[in-house]
Design an enzyme around this catalytic site. Structure first.
Site, PDB file in Angstrom:
ATOM      1  N   LYS A  22       0.847  -1.211   0.000  1.00  0.00           N
ATOM      2  CA  LYS A  22       0.000   0.000   0.000  1.00  0.00           C
ATOM      3  C   LYS A  22       0.874   1.250   0.000  1.00  0.00           C
ATOM      4  O   LYS A  22       0.632   2.185  -0.763  1.00  0.00           O
ATOM      5  CB  LYS A  22      -0.887  -0.008   1.244  1.00  0.00           C
ATOM      6  CG  LYS A  22      -1.551   1.322   1.535  1.00  0.00           C
ATOM      7  CD  LYS A  22      -2.488   1.253   2.722  1.00  0.00           C
ATOM      8  CE  LYS A  22      -1.932   1.727   4.035  1.00  0.00           C
ATOM      9  NZ  LYS A  22      -1.608   3.143   4.149  1.00  0.00           N
ATOM     10  N   ASN A  23       1.910   1.243   0.837  1.00  0.00           N
ATOM     11  CA  ASN A  23       2.710   2.456   0.998  1.00  0.00           C
ATOM     12  C   ASN A  23       3.693   2.683  -0.152  1.00  0.00           C
ATOM     13  O   ASN A  23       4.409   3.680  -0.179  1.00  0.00           O
ATOM     14  CB  ASN A  23       3.444   2.446   2.340  1.00  0.00           C
ATOM     15  CG  ASN A  23       2.474   2.663   3.491  1.00  0.00           C
ATOM     16  OD1 ASN A  23       1.303   2.983   3.281  1.00  0.00           O
ATOM     17  ND2 ASN A  23       2.957   2.482   4.722  1.00  0.00           N
ATOM     18  N   ARG A  92      -4.453  10.611   3.821  1.00  0.00           N
ATOM     19  CA  ARG A  92      -3.300  11.435   4.134  1.00  0.00           C
ATOM     20  C   ARG A  92      -2.295  11.473   2.982  1.00  0.00           C
ATOM     21  O   ARG A  92      -1.624  12.471   2.759  1.00  0.00           O
ATOM     22  CB  ARG A  92      -2.615  10.897   5.401  1.00  0.00           C
ATOM     23  CG  ARG A  92      -1.392  11.707   5.721  1.00  0.00           C
ATOM     24  CD  ARG A  92      -0.712  11.335   6.989  1.00  0.00           C
ATOM     25  NE  ARG A  92       0.612  11.908   6.991  1.00  0.00           N
ATOM     26  CZ  ARG A  92       0.907  13.105   7.424  1.00  0.00           C
ATOM     27  NH1 ARG A  92      -0.018  13.870   7.931  1.00  0.00           N
ATOM     28  NH2 ARG A  92       2.144  13.553   7.370  1.00  0.00           N
ATOM     29  N   CYS A 116      -5.569   8.081   9.098  1.00  0.00           N
ATOM     30  CA  CYS A 116      -5.896   7.492  10.401  1.00  0.00           C
ATOM     31  C   CYS A 116      -5.711   8.519  11.511  1.00  0.00           C
ATOM     32  O   CYS A 116      -4.767   9.317  11.481  1.00  0.00           O
ATOM     33  CB  CYS A 116      -4.965   6.320  10.682  1.00  0.00           C
ATOM     34  SG  CYS A 116      -5.564   4.772  10.055  1.00  0.00           S
ATOM     35  N   ARG A 121       0.303  14.396  13.238  1.00  0.00           N
ATOM     36  CA  ARG A 121       0.751  14.268  11.848  1.00  0.00           C
ATOM     37  C   ARG A 121       0.926  15.611  11.138  1.00  0.00           C
ATOM     38  O   ARG A 121       0.241  15.901  10.151  1.00  0.00           O
ATOM     39  CB  ARG A 121      -0.198  13.368  11.065  1.00  0.00           C
ATOM     40  CG  ARG A 121      -0.380  12.036  11.715  1.00  0.00           C
ATOM     41  CD  ARG A 121      -1.082  11.063  10.838  1.00  0.00           C
ATOM     42  NE  ARG A 121      -0.155  10.269  10.034  1.00  0.00           N
ATOM     43  CZ  ARG A 121      -0.502   9.189   9.365  1.00  0.00           C
ATOM     44  NH1 ARG A 121      -1.718   8.775   9.346  1.00  0.00           N
ATOM     45  NH2 ARG A 121       0.397   8.520   8.682  1.00  0.00           N
ATOM     46  N   PRO A 122       1.826  16.450  11.640  1.00  0.00           N
ATOM     47  CA  PRO A 122       2.078  17.717  10.953  1.00  0.00           C
ATOM     48  C   PRO A 122       2.772  17.493   9.609  1.00  0.00           C
ATOM     49  O   PRO A 122       3.280  16.392   9.349  1.00  0.00           O
ATOM     50  CB  PRO A 122       3.016  18.456  11.914  1.00  0.00           C
ATOM     51  CG  PRO A 122       3.634  17.411  12.749  1.00  0.00           C
ATOM     52  CD  PRO A 122       2.711  16.232  12.782  1.00  0.00           C
ATOM     53  N   ILE A 123       2.796  18.516   8.757  1.00  0.00           N
ATOM     54  CA  ILE A 123       3.482  18.367   7.465  1.00  0.00           C
ATOM     55  C   ILE A 123       4.540  19.455   7.276  1.00  0.00           C
ATOM     56  O   ILE A 123       4.895  19.801   6.151  1.00  0.00           O
ATOM     57  CB  ILE A 123       2.491  18.328   6.282  1.00  0.00           C
ATOM     58  CG1 ILE A 123       1.582  19.558   6.280  1.00  0.00           C
ATOM     59  CG2 ILE A 123       1.654  17.073   6.289  1.00  0.00           C
ATOM     60  CD1 ILE A 123       0.801  19.697   4.971  1.00  0.00           C
ATOM     61  N   ASP A 124       5.052  19.962   8.416  1.00  0.00           N
ATOM     62  CA  ASP A 124       6.060  21.025   8.341  1.00  0.00           C
ATOM     63  C   ASP A 124       7.298  20.601   7.557  1.00  0.00           C
ATOM     64  O   ASP A 124       7.886  21.397   6.807  1.00  0.00           O
ATOM     65  CB  ASP A 124       6.448  21.476   9.767  1.00  0.00           C
ATOM     66  CG  ASP A 124       6.895  20.308  10.631  1.00  0.00           C
ATOM     67  OD1 ASP A 124       6.220  19.242  10.574  1.00  0.00           O
ATOM     68  OD2 ASP A 124       7.896  20.423  11.342  1.00  0.00           O
ATOM     69  N   ASP A 305       3.629   0.488  12.077  1.00  0.00           N
ATOM     70  CA  ASP A 305       2.429  -0.108  11.484  1.00  0.00           C
ATOM     71  C   ASP A 305       2.208  -1.558  11.921  1.00  0.00           C
ATOM     72  O   ASP A 305       1.198  -2.168  11.544  1.00  0.00           O
ATOM     73  CB  ASP A 305       2.509  -0.042   9.950  1.00  0.00           C
ATOM     74  CG  ASP A 305       2.313   1.378   9.436  1.00  0.00           C
ATOM     75  OD1 ASP A 305       1.937   2.256  10.230  1.00  0.00           O
ATOM     76  OD2 ASP A 305       2.545   1.610   8.232  1.00  0.00           O
ATOM     77  N   ARG A 397      -9.118  -0.061   4.065  1.00  0.00           N
ATOM     78  CA  ARG A 397      -8.176   0.910   3.492  1.00  0.00           C
ATOM     79  C   ARG A 397      -6.847   0.255   3.142  1.00  0.00           C
ATOM     80  O   ARG A 397      -6.116   0.757   2.281  1.00  0.00           O
ATOM     81  CB  ARG A 397      -7.918   2.058   4.480  1.00  0.00           C
ATOM     82  CG  ARG A 397      -9.106   2.989   4.652  1.00  0.00           C
ATOM     83  CD  ARG A 397      -8.745   4.148   5.561  1.00  0.00           C
ATOM     84  NE  ARG A 397      -7.366   4.500   5.345  1.00  0.00           N
ATOM     85  CZ  ARG A 397      -6.518   4.895   6.290  1.00  0.00           C
ATOM     86  NH1 ARG A 397      -6.920   5.016   7.526  1.00  0.00           N
ATOM     87  NH2 ARG A 397      -5.278   5.168   5.992  1.00  0.00           N
TER      88      ARG A 397
HETATM   89  C1  UD1 Z   1       4.181   6.716   6.394  1.00  0.00           C
HETATM   90  C2  UD1 Z   1       3.267   5.546   6.153  1.00  0.00           C
HETATM   91  C3  UD1 Z   1       2.627   5.081   7.448  1.00  0.00           C
HETATM   92  C4  UD1 Z   1       3.696   4.801   8.496  1.00  0.00           C
HETATM   93  C5  UD1 Z   1       4.658   5.985   8.630  1.00  0.00           C
HETATM   94  C6  UD1 Z   1       5.838   5.702   9.538  1.00  0.00           C
HETATM   95  C7  UD1 Z   1       2.466   5.912   3.901  1.00  0.00           C
HETATM   96  C8  UD1 Z   1       1.324   6.222   3.013  1.00  0.00           C
HETATM   97  N1  UD1 Z   1       2.239   5.924   5.209  1.00  0.00           N
HETATM   98  O1  UD1 Z   1       3.368   7.769   6.907  1.00  0.00           O
HETATM   99  O2  UD1 Z   1       1.888   3.879   7.178  1.00  0.00           O
HETATM  100  O3  UD1 Z   1       3.081   4.563   9.734  1.00  0.00           O
HETATM  101  O4  UD1 Z   1       5.188   6.339   7.337  1.00  0.00           O
HETATM  102  O5  UD1 Z   1       6.539   4.598   9.098  1.00  0.00           O
HETATM  103  O6  UD1 Z   1       3.560   5.608   3.447  1.00  0.00           O
HETATM  104  N2  UD1 Z   1       6.282  14.344  10.971  1.00  0.00           N
HETATM  105  C9  UD1 Z   1       6.422  15.672  11.284  1.00  0.00           C
HETATM  106  N3  UD1 Z   1       6.400  16.588  10.269  1.00  0.00           N
HETATM  107  C10 UD1 Z   1       6.249  16.235   8.966  1.00  0.00           C
HETATM  108  C11 UD1 Z   1       6.123  14.871   8.647  1.00  0.00           C
HETATM  109  C12 UD1 Z   1       6.138  13.939   9.668  1.00  0.00           C
HETATM  110  O7  UD1 Z   1       6.554  16.025  12.438  1.00  0.00           O
HETATM  111  O8  UD1 Z   1       6.249  17.117   8.095  1.00  0.00           O
HETATM  112  C13 UD1 Z   1       6.275  13.321  12.049  1.00  0.00           C
HETATM  113  C14 UD1 Z   1       4.897  12.648  12.136  1.00  0.00           C
HETATM  114  O9  UD1 Z   1       4.013  13.399  12.924  1.00  0.00           O
HETATM  115  C15 UD1 Z   1       5.252  11.351  12.783  1.00  0.00           C
HETATM  116  C16 UD1 Z   1       6.622  11.027  12.205  1.00  0.00           C
HETATM  117  O10 UD1 Z   1       7.140  12.262  11.710  1.00  0.00           O
HETATM  118  O11 UD1 Z   1       5.381  11.510  14.160  1.00  0.00           O
HETATM  119  C17 UD1 Z   1       6.602   9.981  11.096  1.00  0.00           C
HETATM  120  O12 UD1 Z   1       5.876  10.437  10.038  1.00  0.00           O
HETATM  121  P1  UD1 Z   1       6.189  10.047   8.523  1.00  0.00           P
HETATM  122  O13 UD1 Z   1       7.404   9.185   8.438  1.00  0.00           O
HETATM  123  O14 UD1 Z   1       6.136  11.279   7.712  1.00  0.00           O
HETATM  124  O15 UD1 Z   1       4.932   9.137   8.184  1.00  0.00           O
HETATM  125  P2  UD1 Z   1       3.932   9.239   6.978  1.00  0.00           P
HETATM  126  O16 UD1 Z   1       4.670   9.535   5.725  1.00  0.00           O
HETATM  127  O17 UD1 Z   1       2.788  10.102   7.358  1.00  0.00           O
END
Ligand code: UD1
Length: 418
Positions: A22-23, A92, A116, A121-124, A305, A397
């Site tokens: 999926k990922n 997401r 989920c 889950r910020p995107i900074d 996961d 999902r």
């Molecule tokens: C991806 C996976 C998800 C998995 C996760 C961690 C997909 C579609 N999803 O999610 O299944 O659980 O990796 O292995 O591939 N963070 C920030 N700022 C950001 C981005 C992330 O603070 O801009 C933090 C998040 O809040 C979290 C951590 O970094 O605490 C990990 O997030 P990230 O590795 O980005 O996970 P996803 O890409 O959302």
């Protein structure tokens, strides 16, 4: 809304043919609009996250069809650079579209992403990296507006190896002017898969799987016909299910290296693991010892996961264990549901203290998120008596034909319309 009705206590035996990850598939779908040529992603699983991503691509003007299990994307006529909140609210991974849209249109507007409910889950990290590539970003009325004259390669340092941010940078940098270097990149196998996919389209990306990735921007990308890697989280879910129920299960399509930490933990539980080429086989008596400690970490650490599934295992094993969740703030929301089945678990912030009980018992539980839902199914398969798992929308999902695959291994599981 559907539910599962599960009669616990059956051993699991047989082979699981794994779905494409999926990922991987989600970022590959996002990457499909980097070219106007036809893109084929083979064996795309019909999970709802994938269907939702396909809908996002259609909203942009791409044609997406599923034929013989493959996703076929034709985006020559795509012209829209805006994704509505209805779709981003459901998925997401829609955030990856930022990188792809910027490469294709130099502009992107997306509503804040959903997914989920497992933490903030910020995107900074995504946004700061895009700024380094020359993107101007503003946030208005719940939407992120991005625009640039041109994308320029840059040195980007990630303070945390975010999977999504690493993928987004790849998608934005692949046709940028000059060279981009990501230091502190995520090392997940899905990042390597994205690199391979992009390179098959004519990109110049190197280093995925290590913490430094180099991208040399290219002019044009071609179409591609690509088979993604198999789903290590699906594999881990079935291996844990077999450990809990007892029996002998083999997964096909994934190398042990991609699940090294889980396999180590399953051996600690008392299971026998045999791995050769792309086959992993587990043998379990169903009488398990607890893991003393499991701590989630970015790859190659224990995957977040699989945290919920491992907690379900430890809840019915002998001894005590400590589960530490380092990636997401609120990823223990399934615990009250496991407690309804007799689990003895105490949660404090990012720690769960599990006292194994001899056997869990059936109950009526609600699957509130994807992996937490899979954990409840695993607990139900090993429990005494009947369990109803309500609300399968999250499980759908991420797992294609979950019921069918479990049933073929000998589980007693029905899907019932409520
Ligand atoms: C991806 C996976 C998800 C998995 C996760 C961690 C997909 C579609 N999803 O999610 O299944 O659980 O990796 O292995 O591939 N963070 C920030 N700022 C950001 C981005 C992330 O603070 O801009 C933090 C998040 O809040 C979290 C951590 O970094 O605490 C990990 O997030 P990230 O590795 O980005 O996970 P996803 O890409 O959302």
């Amino acid at each position: 809304m559907d539910k599962y009705v599960i009669e616990g206590g059956r051993k699991l035996c047989g082979t699981v043919v794994l779905q494409a990850a999926k990922n991987s598939v989600l970022p590959l779908l996002a990457a499909s609009i980097l070219t106007e040529k036809r893109v084929v992603i083979r064996d795309t699983p019909p999970i709802t996250d994938v269907l939702c991503m396909a809908q996002i691509l259609r909203e942009l003007g791409a044609e997406v069809s599923f034929s013989g299990g493959n996703a076929v994307i034709e985006s020559a006529d795509a012209s829209c650079h805006k994704i509505s909140s209805v779709l981003t609210g459901e998925l997401r991974s829609s955030v990856f579209m930022l990188g792809s849209l910027l490469t294709r249109f130099r502009r992107a507007i997306i509503a804040y992403p959903g997914g989920c409910d497992i933490g903030l889950r910020p995107i900074d990290l995504h946004l700061n990296a895009l700024k380094r590539l020359g993107v101007v970003i503003s946030e208005r009325e719940g939407c992120i507006h991005c625009a640039c004259e041109r994308l320029r390669g840059a040195e980007i340092l990630l303070d945390f190896p975010s999977v999504g941010a690493t993928e987004n940078i790849l998608l934005a940098a692949v046709k940028a002017e000059g060279r981009t270097v990501i230091t502190g990149a995520a090392k997940e196998p899905e990042i390597v898969d994205l690199q391979n996919f992009l390179n098959a389209m004519g990109a110049k990306v190197a280093g995925a799987g290590t913490d430094v990735i180099e991208i040399e921007g290219v002019g044009e990308l071609s179409g591609v016909n690509y088979r993604p890697i198999r789903d290590r989280i699906e594999a881990g879910t079935f291996l844990i299910a077999c450990a809990v129920c007892g029996g002998e299960v083999e997964t096909a399509g994934l190398r042990a290296d991609d699940l090294r930490l889980l396999l180590h933990k399953l051996r600690e539980n008392g299971c026998k693991i045999h791995a050769k080429n792309d086959k992993i086989r587990i043998e379990s008596s169903g009488m398990l010892k607890c893991n003393r400690r499991i701590e989630t970490m970015p790859f190659p650490g224990f995957p977040t996961d699989l945290q919920a599934q491992a907690t379900a295992l430890n809840a019915g094993a002998e001894g005590c264990s400590l589960i530490v969740e380092n990636l997401f703030e609120t990823r223990f929301k399934y615990v009250p549901e496991l407690q309804k089945m007799g689990a003895d678990i105490e949660v404090k912030d990012r720690h769960a203290f599990v006292r194994g009980v001899k056997r869990l018992h059936g109950a009526s539980v609600v699957a509130g998120d994807l992996r937490g839902g899979a954990a409840l199914v695993i607990a139900a398969l090993g429990a005494e008596g009947r369990t109803e798992v309500l609300d399968l929308s999250h499980i759908d999902r991420g797992y294609a034909d979950f019921r069918g695959k479990l049933k073929r291994l000998g589980a007693e599981i029905k899907r019932v319309r409520v």
